[in-house]
Enzyme design. Structure first.
Site, PDB file in Angstrom:
ATOM      1  N   LYS A  46      15.792  67.935  52.675  1.00 43.40           N
ATOM      2  CA  LYS A  46      16.607  66.127  53.472  1.00 43.40           C
ATOM      3  C   LYS A  46      16.542  65.106  52.550  1.00 43.40           C
ATOM      4  O   LYS A  46      16.055  65.557  51.005  1.00 43.40           O
ATOM      5  CB  LYS A  46      14.437  65.380  54.335  1.00 43.40           C
ATOM      6  N   CYS A  81      25.656  59.004  52.723  1.00 46.08           N
ATOM      7  CA  CYS A  81      24.945  58.555  54.191  1.00 46.08           C
ATOM      8  C   CYS A  81      25.716  57.230  54.706  1.00 46.08           C
ATOM      9  O   CYS A  81      25.736  56.189  54.572  1.00 46.08           O
ATOM     10  CB  CYS A  81      23.731  58.489  53.886  1.00 46.08           C
TER      11      CYS A  81
END
Ligand code: IRO
Length: 309
Positions: A45, A128
């Site tokens: 992650k 992101c």
């Protein structure tokens, strides 16, 4: 024997199919599921300096043909992923660290520590879409240059960047111009398509809570945008390996990405929806499809997309 191996900056992948940063890869338990699956690498992650709980729930929703998420970068903090990269070595697969610091100084600090870790590749996430108040870096070309200058200066591992999708040829060219000047081991195209809005008409409501319902769109909805991004960056930067990501659900999908120019592919939404069996299934489907076509390796057709003009 059909060979679907791949190599990125000297790092060998037993197959070209592995997991994308994001889905089910934040804890050691989740990473061990990936390690024990047929995924050819273990991507972790995206991490930040400090641990983060992420955005309020519900922050993920399955859709008929994909997903929307606004997870908000929930992660255990980079130190844990540095530790996990050594613990995961026993599975004998490349480990990919994804770095997504909230500011440049954080990224520099994180990368410096990963330099002395067991991670094989570093994917710098410049895309992101889900941290409130933080625009996607890769849509700001000046900031992208500044970040890449600083990071390529300190990073001692093979470094790649994960990009958001671009939609205009001028933007592809601008980003390619920036990437061309820096030493990059790979480019990952694409992150989710940011700030989509999914509505439940019965409830007259958004389906996820953060940011008024705006979130990153993934899965089949984004495949053609992902293919276009892989193709365009392959045309503009033919010597940089590209990892394709976005809407790969089958071996044929993987084939299309490689035909467009990808060196490897990552699975995101399909992994959430199907579980770890997706890796072996898609690898087998890809091999079967190559066999049917008479191809023996990915080099036989990589990037060889025909156009109609
Ligand atoms: O919300 C997230 O955690 C997230 C990230 I860092 C990303 O890069 N892409 C995405 O769709 N979600």
């Amino acid at each position: 024997m059909i060979d679907i191996t791949a190599e990125i900056s000297g790092v060998k992948l037993e197959t070209c199919v592995f997991n994308a940063a994001g889905p089910k890869d934040a804890t050691l338990k989740e990473l061990e599921v990936i390690a024990k699956s047929a995924s050819s690498a273990i991507t972790m992650k995206s991490c930040t300096l400090e641990p983060r709980k992420g955005n309020p729930e519900p922050r993920y929703c399955d859709l008929p043909e994909g997903s929307i998420n606004s997870s908000g970068l929930p992660n255990l903090g980079y130190k844990e992923y540095v530790r996990f990269s050594s613990l995961l070595k026993k599975y004998h697969k490349p480990v990919v660290a994804s770095v997504s610091g909230l500011k440049l100084a954080d990224n520099v600090k994180i990368i410096k520590v990963f330099n002395n870790s067991e991670a094989d590749l570093i994917e710098l996430n410049l895309s992101c879409p889900n941290v409130p108040g933080k625009p996607q870096v890769c849509y700001d070309f000046e900031q992208s240059e500044e970040v890449l200058d600083a990071i390529t200066d300190v990073c001692k591992k093979p470094l790649g960047v994960k990009l958001a999708p671009y939609f205009d040829f001028a933007h592809f060219e601008q980003m390619a111009g920036i990437l061309r000047k820096r030493k990059l081991a790979f480019i990952t195209c694409i992150n989710s398509i940011g700030n989509a809005l999914v509505i439940d008409p019965d409830k007259e409501s958004a389906v996820i809570k953060p940011k008024g319902g705006f979130g990153g769109l993934g899965g089949k909805y984004v495949k053609y945008t992902a293919l276009a991004n892989v193709r365009k960056f392959h045309e503009l930067l033919p010597h940089v390996p590209i990892i394709g990501c976005g809407g790969i659900y089958s071996g044929k999908d993987a084939f299309e990405f490689i035909l467009a120019g990808a060196t490897a592919v990552q699975l995101g939404t399909v992994f959430i929806q199907e579980g770890p069996s997706c890796f072996g299934r898609i690898q087998k489907e890809l091999k079967d499809y190559l066999k049917k076509k008479g191809y023996e390796t990915l080099e036989d057709f990589r990037g060889k997309l025909k156009t109609l003009d």
